[in-house]
Enzyme design. Structure first.
Site, PDB file in Angstrom:
ATOM      1  N   ASN A 108      59.823  54.562  52.579  1.00 21.59           N
ATOM      2  CA  ASN A 108      58.780  55.160  53.437  1.00 21.59           C
ATOM      3  C   ASN A 108      58.537  54.319  54.687  1.00 21.59           C
ATOM      4  O   ASN A 108      58.376  54.860  55.786  1.00 21.59           O
ATOM      5  CB  ASN A 108      57.449  55.252  52.682  1.00 21.59           C
ATOM      6  CG  ASN A 108      57.504  56.186  51.503  1.00 21.59           C
ATOM      7  OD1 ASN A 108      58.424  56.953  51.357  1.00 21.59           O
ATOM      8  ND2 ASN A 108      56.486  56.116  50.649  1.00 21.59           N
ATOM      9  N   GLU A 115      53.400  44.405  42.112  1.00 21.42           N
ATOM     10  CA  GLU A 115      53.746  43.485  43.212  1.00 21.42           C
ATOM     11  C   GLU A 115      53.282  44.023  44.575  1.00 21.42           C
ATOM     12  O   GLU A 115      53.213  43.278  45.549  1.00 21.42           O
ATOM     13  CB  GLU A 115      55.266  43.246  43.268  1.00 21.42           C
ATOM     14  CG  GLU A 115      55.816  42.402  42.111  1.00 21.42           C
ATOM     15  CD  GLU A 115      55.854  43.150  40.779  1.00 21.42           C
ATOM     16  OE1 GLU A 115      56.157  44.365  40.782  1.00 21.42           O
ATOM     17  OE2 GLU A 115      55.553  42.533  39.743  1.00 21.42           O
ATOM     18  N   ASN A 116      52.979  45.304  44.653  1.00 24.72           N
ATOM     19  CA  ASN A 116      52.627  45.891  45.946  1.00 24.72           C
ATOM     20  C   ASN A 116      51.280  45.406  46.512  1.00 24.72           C
ATOM     21  O   ASN A 116      50.986  45.605  47.688  1.00 24.72           O
ATOM     22  CB  ASN A 116      52.623  47.428  45.884  1.00 24.72           C
ATOM     23  CG  ASN A 116      54.012  48.034  45.854  1.00 24.72           C
ATOM     24  OD1 ASN A 116      54.221  49.128  45.332  1.00 24.72           O
ATOM     25  ND2 ASN A 116      54.997  47.336  46.429  1.00 24.72           N
ATOM     26  N   TRP A 117      50.475  44.725  45.685  1.00 25.77           N
ATOM     27  CA  TRP A 117      49.218  44.156  46.198  1.00 25.77           C
ATOM     28  C   TRP A 117      49.488  43.114  47.265  1.00 25.77           C
ATOM     29  O   TRP A 117      48.595  42.757  48.030  1.00 25.77           O
ATOM     30  CB  TRP A 117      48.415  43.505  45.058  1.00 25.77           C
ATOM     31  CG  TRP A 117      47.990  44.474  43.999  1.00 25.77           C
ATOM     32  CD1 TRP A 117      48.547  44.600  42.753  1.00 25.77           C
ATOM     33  CD2 TRP A 117      46.940  45.459  44.069  1.00 25.77           C
ATOM     34  NE1 TRP A 117      47.906  45.601  42.049  1.00 25.77           N
ATOM     35  CE2 TRP A 117      46.908  46.139  42.836  1.00 25.77           C
ATOM     36  CE3 TRP A 117      46.024  45.822  45.054  1.00 25.77           C
ATOM     37  CZ2 TRP A 117      46.009  47.161  42.554  1.00 25.77           C
ATOM     38  CZ3 TRP A 117      45.123  46.843  44.777  1.00 25.77           C
ATOM     39  CH2 TRP A 117      45.120  47.502  43.546  1.00 25.77           C
ATOM     40  N   ASP A 160      61.653  54.876  47.407  1.00 25.27           N
ATOM     41  CA  ASP A 160      61.699  53.769  48.356  1.00 25.27           C
ATOM     42  C   ASP A 160      62.118  54.250  49.745  1.00 25.27           C
ATOM     43  O   ASP A 160      62.878  55.209  49.874  1.00 25.27           O
ATOM     44  CB  ASP A 160      62.686  52.711  47.835  1.00 25.27           C
ATOM     45  CG  ASP A 160      62.500  51.373  48.507  1.00 25.27           C
ATOM     46  OD1 ASP A 160      61.498  51.186  49.220  1.00 25.27           O
ATOM     47  OD2 ASP A 160      63.375  50.497  48.329  1.00 25.27           O
TER      48      ASP A 160
HETATM   49  C1  FPP Z   1      58.163  52.380  48.859  1.00 27.20           C
HETATM   50  O1  FPP Z   1      58.534  52.456  50.213  1.00 27.20           O
HETATM   51  C2  FPP Z   1      57.046  53.238  48.600  1.00 27.20           C
HETATM   52  C3  FPP Z   1      55.841  52.857  48.120  1.00 27.20           C
HETATM   53  C4  FPP Z   1      55.490  51.475  47.771  1.00 27.20           C
HETATM   54  C5  FPP Z   1      54.766  53.836  47.938  1.00 27.20           C
HETATM   55  C6  FPP Z   1      55.162  55.131  47.300  1.00 27.20           C
HETATM   56  C7  FPP Z   1      54.171  56.134  47.649  1.00 27.20           C
HETATM   57  C8  FPP Z   1      54.454  57.408  48.020  1.00 27.20           C
HETATM   58  C9  FPP Z   1      55.780  58.017  48.033  1.00 27.20           C
HETATM   59  C10 FPP Z   1      53.400  58.277  48.505  1.00 27.20           C
HETATM   60  C11 FPP Z   1      52.352  58.723  47.627  1.00 27.20           C
HETATM   61  C12 FPP Z   1      52.676  59.112  46.243  1.00 27.20           C
HETATM   62  C13 FPP Z   1      51.853  59.919  45.566  1.00 27.20           C
HETATM   63  C14 FPP Z   1      52.039  60.169  44.128  1.00 27.20           C
HETATM   64  C15 FPP Z   1      50.755  60.587  46.240  1.00 27.20           C
HETATM   65  P1  FPP Z   1      58.413  51.150  51.085  1.00 27.20           P
HETATM   66  O2  FPP Z   1      57.083  51.143  51.718  1.00 27.20           O
HETATM   67  O3  FPP Z   1      58.728  49.952  50.265  1.00 27.20           O
HETATM   68  O4  FPP Z   1      59.525  51.398  52.154  1.00 27.20           O
HETATM   69  P2  FPP Z   1      60.424  50.294  52.858  1.00 27.20           P
HETATM   70  O5  FPP Z   1      61.271  49.683  51.777  1.00 27.20           O
HETATM   71  O6  FPP Z   1      61.238  51.100  53.821  1.00 27.20           O
HETATM   72  O7  FPP Z   1      59.512  49.332  53.514  1.00 27.20           O
END
Ligand code: FPP
Length: 240
Positions: free
Chosen positions: A20, A65-67, A18
Site C-alpha cells: 500500500n 510490529e506495525n506499531w 503488502d
Molecule cells: C502493508 O502495506 C499493509 C498494511 C500494513 C496495512 C493493511 C491494511 C489494508 C489493506 C487496509 C485496510 C484493511 C481493512 C481490513 C479495512 P505497506 O504499508 O507495508 O506497504 P509498503 O511495503 O509498500 O510500504
C-alpha cells in the site's frame, strides 16, 4: 486440521496485503492514501470468494510490529479500521460474510474493540464466506498467548502436562475455530511471511506475487487460486 490428499481449490486462503505504501508513493501521495485504496480492494476480494469456492479468507491488516510506524500512520490505520467496520457492516451482513478478528485486542482502542465485537456478533449467523481480519496479530505472540492460557489450565488443575499435544495447544490459538490455510498469498514482491499464521501454515502453499495490494484485482486472485489447484500437496506423505 487433517485434509484428504486430493487437490482441489483452496478452502482457506490467507493474504498478506503488502504494498500500500509503495503504491501511494508512486503517485506522490501519503502512505494512508494507499491504505484507503487497499481497503477498497478487500471488498472486491471478499466478494470474489464464493465463486472461487473459497470458504475462508484471512487477511493481515495490522501486525504486532506495525506499531513501530509513525504515529500518523498508526492512528490513520486505526481510524480506517473503524470506518471500514462502520461502513461495510450492513453489506457484509447482507452478503453472507461472517467476520471474525484475530490478534491481541488488549492494545487496541476501546472504540475499535467495541466495533469489532459488534460486527462479530452481527454476522455470527452467516456462513457463505468466513472472513477473518488479523489486527495487532503476530504468530509468535499468538502462540505465546496460547501457551500462557494452557499453562493456566494446568496450574488450576483442569489439564495436566500429559494433555499437551499439538491439537490441545491449537485449541488455545485465536484461530481455533478455523481450518488451517491451504494457500497463503503475499503481494508486492516480498518473499517473507512476516510472523503471519506461523503455526497454521505448516503445510500451506505459498504464492508471492509482484502486484502491489491496491492493484490486486479479483481476476488476478482467481488466477492465483486456479494455480493452486494444479499443485501437488502431499502433507509429508508419499503419493501412492
Ligand atoms: C502493508 O502495506 C499493509 C498494511 C500494513 C496495512 C493493511 C491494511 C489494508 C489493506 C487496509 C485496510 C484493511 C481493512 C481490513 C479495512 P505497506 O504499508 O507495508 O506497504 P509498503 O511495503 O509498500 O510500504
Amino acid at each position: 486440521m487433517a485434509k484428504d490428499l486430493t487437490t482441489t481449490g483452496p478452502d482457506h486462503v490467507a493474504i498478506i496485503m503488502d504494498g500500500n505504501g509503495r503504491w501511494a508513493q508512486k503517485r506522490g501521495k501519503p502512505r494512508l492514501f494507499g491504505h484507503h485504496a487497499g481497503a477498497k480492494r478487500v471488498r472486491q476480494i471478499v466478494e470474489a470468494c464464493p465463486d472461487l469456492g473459497v470458504k475462508y479468507l484471512t487477511i493481515f491488516a495490522f501486525s504486532t510490529e506495525n506499531w513501530r510506524r509513525t504515529q500518523t500512520e498508526v492512528a490513520g490505520l486505526m481510524k480506517l479500521f473503524r470506518r471500514y467496520i462502520e461502513r461495510e457492516a450492513r453489506d457484509l451482513l447482507a452478503n453472507g460474510v461472517r467476520v471474525r478478528f484475530i490478534g491481541d485486542r488488549m492494545k487496541l482502542d476501546d472504540r475499535l474493540v467495541q466495533l469489532m465485537d459488534d460486527l462479530e456478533l452481527l454476522t455470527s449467523g452467516n456462513d457463505r464466506v468466513h472472513m477473518t481480519v488479523a489486527i495487532n496479530y503476530g504468530g509468535r505472540d499468538e502462540v505465546t498467548r496460547a501457551a500462557k492460557r494452557l499453562a493456566l489450565e494446568i496450574e488450576q488443575g483442569r489439564l495436566t502436562h500429559r494433555d499437551v499435544d499439538a491439537e490441545t495447544l491449537a485449541r488455545f490459538l485465536d484461530t481455533h475455530v478455523l481450518p488451517d490455510p491451504d494457500l497463503v498469498i503475499r503481494t508486492s514482491g516480498e518473499a517473507r511471511i512476516s510472523n503471519f499464521l506461523l503455526w497454521q501454515s505448516a503445510y500451506a502453499e505459498y504464492e508471492f506475487i509482484d502486484t502491489l495490494w491496491p492493484d490486486f484485482t479479483a481476476e488476478e486472485f482467481a488466477e492465483v487460486v486456479g494455480r493452486y489447484a494444479a499443485r501437488d500437496r502431499r502433507f509429508g506423505a508419499v503419493k501412492v
